[in-house]
Design a protein around this motif. Structure first.
Motif, PDB file in Angstrom:
ATOM      1  N   ARG A  74      17.809  14.587  58.907  1.00 54.16           N
ATOM      2  CA  ARG A  74      16.540  14.204  58.262  1.00 54.16           C
ATOM      3  C   ARG A  74      16.759  13.897  56.784  1.00 54.16           C
ATOM      4  N   VAL A  75      17.656  14.654  56.154  1.00 57.09           N
ATOM      5  CA  VAL A  75      17.966  14.379  54.741  1.00 57.09           C
ATOM      6  C   VAL A  75      18.556  12.972  54.626  1.00 57.09           C
ATOM      7  N   ALA A  76      19.471  12.634  55.533  1.00 54.78           N
ATOM      8  CA  ALA A  76      20.078  11.283  55.500  1.00 54.78           C
ATOM      9  C   ALA A  76      18.995  10.216  55.640  1.00 54.78           C
ATOM     10  N   ASP A  77      17.994  10.487  56.492  1.00 54.82           N
ATOM     11  CA  ASP A  77      16.895   9.524  56.686  1.00 54.82           C
ATOM     12  C   ASP A  77      16.035   9.385  55.427  1.00 54.82           C
ATOM     13  N   GLU A  78      16.052  10.388  54.570  1.00 52.32           N
ATOM     14  CA  GLU A  78      15.225  10.365  53.350  1.00 52.32           C
ATOM     15  C   GLU A  78      15.911   9.663  52.182  1.00 52.32           C
ATOM     16  N   VAL A  79      17.172   9.266  52.378  1.00 49.13           N
ATOM     17  CA  VAL A  79      17.858   8.496  51.327  1.00 49.13           C
ATOM     18  C   VAL A  79      17.261   7.098  51.322  1.00 49.13           C
ATOM     19  N   THR A  80      16.846   6.617  50.152  1.00 53.69           N
ATOM     20  CA  THR A  80      16.199   5.305  50.080  1.00 53.69           C
ATOM     21  C   THR A  80      17.024   4.338  49.231  1.00 53.69           C
ATOM     22  N   ASP A  81      16.793   3.054  49.452  1.00 52.85           N
ATOM     23  CA  ASP A  81      17.634   2.038  48.817  1.00 52.85           C
ATOM     24  C   ASP A  81      17.484   1.966  47.302  1.00 52.85           C
ATOM     25  N   ASP A  82      16.446   2.599  46.740  1.00 53.59           N
ATOM     26  CA  ASP A  82      16.331   2.593  45.272  1.00 53.59           C
ATOM     27  C   ASP A  82      17.277   3.605  44.629  1.00 53.59           C
ATOM     28  N   GLU A 127      23.299   5.619  44.654  1.00 53.27           N
ATOM     29  CA  GLU A 127      24.404   5.981  45.550  1.00 53.27           C
ATOM     30  C   GLU A 127      23.922   6.058  46.992  1.00 53.27           C
ATOM     31  N   ALA A 128      22.927   5.215  47.337  1.00 55.42           N
ATOM     32  CA  ALA A 128      22.306   5.309  48.665  1.00 55.42           C
ATOM     33  C   ALA A 128      23.328   5.203  49.797  1.00 55.42           C
ATOM     34  N   ALA A 129      24.220   4.226  49.714  1.00 56.52           N
ATOM     35  CA  ALA A 129      25.149   4.007  50.832  1.00 56.52           C
ATOM     36  C   ALA A 129      26.080   5.204  51.001  1.00 56.52           C
ATOM     37  N   ARG A 130      26.637   5.669  49.873  1.00 56.14           N
ATOM     38  CA  ARG A 130      27.559   6.821  49.959  1.00 56.14           C
ATOM     39  C   ARG A 130      26.819   8.068  50.421  1.00 56.14           C
ATOM     40  N   ALA A 131      25.606   8.250  49.919  1.00 54.60           N
ATOM     41  CA  ALA A 131      24.844   9.459  50.277  1.00 54.60           C
ATOM     42  C   ALA A 131      24.540   9.475  51.770  1.00 54.60           C
TER      43      ALA A 131
END
Ligand code: SAM
Length: 371
Positions: free
Chosen positions: A282-290, A293-297
């Motif tokens: 769920r944390v990974a789903d909460e990473v947003t493109d703004d 480090e979105a891709a790495r996160a």
């Protein structure tokens, strides 16, 4: 100068090409920690769904206040505290557009006075001088960064023993050793206050270990967390390692696999899961493109969520060197272990690291046809 992280713009000092802690007169801001802060925001979003009562957030060592400002922008009632007056002035300016307040306070004093739902402990070096107060002053979620990787992983043995009240060992699985030494020490500190601390998300890099511990004030649950502590026995010759849960180690005189007397025992360390897989997804789903480090996160969090719980990892290159055979692609290597019936996964902290429940001898046989 101004920097923008995840849609939040803050003023920082001296963040040109690295951490500003090099100059004593500058408030610390480390652009290298943006990934760490992006993950923090994603955790705060996921945690708000998990625990709707979690409203207050404290960065107990706030420096520029960037982390607290990002928490405030997420709707948390955020406080940025620091002992340094320049830091507090800067954090106050940075928090103003997003709400929240900056306080000039010593973290230990502040955390012994009252509670915050979510507390971030992000000091220079070891968090252990703040651990007792942090456990006392956190209601729900304790977020901790440790940057003293050498003591944590046993490379600086004596300071590791002193800081973490355990025996850390300098093995090739540094990241796993460091993270588990840290979690083990924090879990024991929480248990001493009749609180159960359970890691729900964690990650490690070359420069730090970071863990998110959910706290529950319950003595029985606190005792249960101690059951997840134990010892790792590591053979320096054949590289086999075994682990045992319990309060006292049954230290083998010789390696049960090859008979070598070069066996190291580490512990007590945390042997349980370092993350809750469902929560971490769920944390990974909460990473947003703004997020910068979105891709790495996202990729790191997805790997953490899928990682095996085994308390050590192996490095494929190290094993292949030992076996005098060329290394192959990690996907291929992990797939061969799975095809042979073993559990196996990638590890998030290194492209050549993996985890498996197979012994070294079993891995050697299962991957013999590769390469
Ligand atoms: C690594 S920086 C914090 C970085 C910040 N959390 C971020 O995300 O950018 C550590 C900060 O801890 C502060 N500090 C050191 N000892 C402290 C104490 N006893 N109480 C509160 N702050 C302290 C320092 O002034 C420094 O600003």
């Amino acid at each position: 100068m101004e920097v923008t992280e995840g849609g939040v713009t803050v003023e920082v000092e001296g963040a040109r090409d690295g951490a500003s802690e090099g100059r004593a007169d500058e408030v610390f801001y480390n652009p290298e920690m943006e990934l760490n802060r992006d993950v923090t925001v994603a955790v705060l979003r996921a945690y708000a769904e998990r625990e709707s009562r979690a409203e207050t957030y404290l960065d107990a060592m706030a420096a520029s206040g960037v982390r607290a400002a990002r928490a405030a922008a997420e709707g948390y009632d955020a406080t940025a505290a620091d002992v340094d007056d320049d830091a507090v002035a800067l954090a106050g300016r940075n928090l103003a557009p997003y709400g929240g307040e900056a306080l000039q306070r010593d973290a230990n004093a502040l955390l012994h006075e009252g509670f915050f739902d979510v507390v971030d402990v992000d000091p220079y070096g070891s968090p252990m001088p703040f651990a007792d107060a942090a456990v006392a002053g956190t209601r729900n979620l304790l977020c901790v960064t440790a940057t003293d990787t050498a003591p944590l992983c046993g490379a600086h043995f004596d300071s590791g023993v002193r800081r973490y009240d355990t025996v850390p060992r300098n093995t090739e699985y540094h990241p796993e050793m460091g993270l588990r030494v840290l979690i083990g020490a924090l879990v024991r500190r929480a248990a001493s206050r009749d609180k159960a601390a359970v890691p729900i998300c964690s990650h490690v890099s070359r420069h730090y270990a970071r863990t998110y511990l959910e706290l529950e004030a319950n003595a029985t649950d606190a005792t249960a967390t101690l059951e997840e502590l134990g010892f790792v026995h590591h053979c320096e010759d054949c590289l086999e390692r075994d682990h045992e849960f319990g309060r006292l180690p049954d230290v083998p005189e010789d390696c049960p696999h090859c008979g070598s007397n070069r066996v190291l025992t580490a512990g007590p360390i945390w042997l349980g899961p370092v993350a809750d897989a469902g929560f971490t997804e769920r944390v990974a789903d909460e990473v947003t493109d703004d997020m910068g480090e979105a891709a790495r996160a996202r990729s790191m969090l997805q790997t953490v969520a899928a990682e095996l719980d085994t308390p050590t990892h192996y490095d494929q290159h190290r094993l292949c060197k030992q076996w005098t055979r060329p290394a192959v692609g990690m996907d291929e290597f992990v797939a061969a272990l799975r095809e042979a019936g073993f559990a196996a996964s990638h590890a998030h902290y290194s492209g050549t690291a993996f985890k498996s429940d197979a012994t070294v001898a079993e891995m050697r046989e299962a991957t013999a046809e590769l390469g």
